[in-house]
Write a protein that holds these residues in place. Structure first.
Motif, mmCIF file in Angstrom:
data_model
loop_
_atom_site.group_PDB
_atom_site.id
_atom_site.type_symbol
_atom_site.label_atom_id
_atom_site.label_comp_id
_atom_site.label_asym_id
_atom_site.label_seq_id
_atom_site.Cartn_x
_atom_site.Cartn_y
_atom_site.Cartn_z
ATOM 1 N N LEU A 90 5.068 -3.086 -4.450
ATOM 2 C CA LEU A 90 4.365 -4.370 -4.420
ATOM 3 C C LEU A 90 4.349 -4.956 -3.014
ATOM 4 O O LEU A 90 3.343 -5.519 -2.578
ATOM 5 C CB LEU A 90 5.005 -5.344 -5.407
ATOM 6 N N SER A 91 5.449 -4.815 -2.301
ATOM 7 C CA SER A 91 5.530 -5.318 -0.935
ATOM 8 C C SER A 91 4.530 -4.593 -0.031
ATOM 9 O O SER A 91 3.853 -5.211 0.798
ATOM 10 C CB SER A 91 6.952 -5.137 -0.411
ATOM 11 N N HIS A 92 4.427 -3.283 -0.212
ATOM 12 C CA HIS A 92 3.473 -2.487 0.577
ATOM 13 C C HIS A 92 2.039 -2.919 0.281
ATOM 14 O O HIS A 92 1.231 -3.092 1.201
ATOM 15 C CB HIS A 92 3.668 -0.998 0.283
ATOM 16 N N LYS A 93 1.720 -3.124 -0.998
ATOM 17 C CA LYS A 93 0.367 -3.552 -1.373
ATOM 18 C C LYS A 93 0.060 -4.940 -0.814
ATOM 19 O O LYS A 93 -1.055 -5.208 -0.373
ATOM 20 C CB LYS A 93 0.206 -3.543 -2.891
ATOM 21 N N LYS A 94 1.047 -5.813 -0.809
ATOM 22 C CA LYS A 94 0.867 -7.153 -0.258
ATOM 23 C C LYS A 94 0.572 -7.075 1.241
ATOM 24 O O LYS A 94 -0.299 -7.768 1.756
ATOM 25 C CB LYS A 94 2.122 -7.988 -0.516
ATOM 26 N N LYS A 95 1.299 -6.183 1.932
ATOM 27 C CA LYS A 95 1.087 -5.996 3.372
ATOM 28 C C LYS A 95 -0.323 -5.489 3.643
ATOM 29 O O LYS A 95 -1.014 -5.985 4.539
ATOM 30 C CB LYS A 95 2.129 -5.017 3.908
ATOM 31 N N LYS A 101 -7.378 -8.765 4.682
ATOM 32 C CA LYS A 101 -7.890 -10.124 4.828
ATOM 33 C C LYS A 101 -8.091 -10.503 6.297
ATOM 34 O O LYS A 101 -8.996 -11.244 6.629
ATOM 35 C CB LYS A 101 -6.952 -11.143 4.167
ATOM 36 N N LYS A 102 -7.227 -9.981 7.170
ATOM 37 C CA LYS A 102 -7.345 -10.273 8.605
ATOM 38 C C LYS A 102 -8.386 -9.385 9.287
ATOM 39 O O LYS A 102 -8.652 -9.539 10.471
ATOM 40 C CB LYS A 102 -5.990 -10.069 9.292
ATOM 41 N N GLY A 103 -8.944 -8.430 8.550
ATOM 42 C CA GLY A 103 -9.933 -7.529 9.119
ATOM 43 C C GLY A 103 -9.328 -6.344 9.842
ATOM 44 O O GLY A 103 -10.020 -5.633 10.568
ATOM 45 N N GLN A 104 -8.045 -6.113 9.673
ATOM 46 C CA GLN A 104 -7.354 -5.014 10.341
ATOM 47 C C GLN A 104 -7.414 -3.720 9.542
ATOM 48 O O GLN A 104 -6.977 -2.680 10.008
ATOM 49 C CB GLN A 104 -5.891 -5.391 10.586
ATOM 50 N N TRP A 107 -12.190 -1.940 3.770
ATOM 51 C CA TRP A 107 -12.138 -2.096 2.328
ATOM 52 C C TRP A 107 -11.799 -0.784 1.628
ATOM 53 O O TRP A 107 -10.988 -0.726 0.719
ATOM 54 C CB TRP A 107 -13.457 -2.648 1.790
ATOM 55 N N GLY A 108 -12.417 0.308 2.046
ATOM 56 C CA GLY A 108 -12.188 1.603 1.408
ATOM 57 C C GLY A 108 -10.731 2.033 1.500
ATOM 58 O O GLY A 108 -10.158 2.516 0.532
ATOM 59 N N ALA A 109 -10.134 1.841 2.661
ATOM 60 C CA ALA A 109 -8.716 2.213 2.847
ATOM 61 C C ALA A 109 -7.824 1.331 2.000
ATOM 62 O O ALA A 109 -6.852 1.797 1.395
ATOM 63 C CB ALA A 109 -8.337 2.103 4.316
ATOM 64 N N TYR A 110 -8.161 0.045 1.942
ATOM 65 C CA TYR A 110 -7.360 -0.890 1.125
ATOM 66 C C TYR A 110 -7.478 -0.530 -0.347
ATOM 67 O O TYR A 110 -6.485 -0.455 -1.066
ATOM 68 C CB TYR A 110 -7.818 -2.325 1.362
ATOM 69 N N LYS A 111 -8.716 -0.298 -0.804
ATOM 70 C CA LYS A 111 -8.950 0.008 -2.223
ATOM 71 C C LYS A 111 -8.237 1.303 -2.627
ATOM 72 O O LYS A 111 -7.654 1.378 -3.697
ATOM 73 C CB LYS A 111 -10.450 0.115 -2.480
ATOM 74 N N GLU A 112 -8.271 2.299 -1.761
ATOM 75 C CA GLU A 112 -7.630 3.569 -2.052
ATOM 76 C C GLU A 112 -6.113 3.427 -2.149
ATOM 77 O O GLU A 112 -5.476 4.005 -3.033
ATOM 78 C CB GLU A 112 -7.977 4.578 -0.942
ATOM 79 N N ALA A 113 -5.549 2.617 -1.271
ATOM 80 C CA ALA A 113 -4.098 2.415 -1.269
ATOM 81 C C ALA A 113 -3.645 1.544 -2.446
ATOM 82 O O ALA A 113 -2.577 1.742 -3.004
ATOM 83 C CB ALA A 113 -3.659 1.784 0.030
ATOM 84 N N ALA A 114 -4.451 0.571 -2.799
ATOM 85 C CA ALA A 114 -4.083 -0.350 -3.875
ATOM 86 C C ALA A 114 -4.411 0.292 -5.194
ATOM 87 O O ALA A 114 -3.748 0.200 -6.151
ATOM 88 C CB ALA A 114 -4.811 -1.671 -3.734
#
Length: 114
Positions: A90-95, A101-104, A107-114
């Motif tokens: 959960l901590s990793h997903k929050k990070k 959100k900061k644009g760093q 979306w694709g990388a975030y979606k795949e990880a989450a």
């Protein structure tokens, strides 16, 4: 100017309707929860306050699933089902979410990880 007053009045009317709908939904869900929680002799008065510590929520999950969740030890700071592995995930997903959100992070990388 009359138009602004009409819009303002309409907005107030809509806000009142939304507030009333929220109250009805909260009352309905509380009744539904209590219907199930009475099987284990528990009761919820205020949905937000009574679910805050997680005990009633765990009881509801146990009643709905028919399973018993592991209990925490006597001096445990958190329930046994909330393992370190789960907290790390959960901590990793929050990070990752904060990075997205900061644009760093794309979306694709975030979606795949989450």
């Amino acid at each position: 100017m009359e138009r602004a007053g009409a819009w303002s009045a309409r907005l107030v009317e809509l806000m009142c309707c939304m507030d009333e709908r929220d109250k009805v939904q909260k009352k309905t869900f509380t009744k539904w929860m209590n219907q199930h929680l009475k099987k284990v002799r528990k009761h919820v008065n205020d949905l937000y306050e009574d679910l805050r510590d997680g005990h009633n929520l765990i009881s509801l999950l146990e009643v709905l699933s028919g399973d018993t969740l592991r209990k925490a030890g006597k001096n445990a700071r958190r329930p046994a089902w909330m393992s370190k592995e789960l907290l790390d995930t959960l901590s990793h997903k929050k990070k990752l979410y904060k990075e997205w959100k900061k644009g760093q992070l794309e979306w694709g990388a975030y979606k795949e990880a989450a």
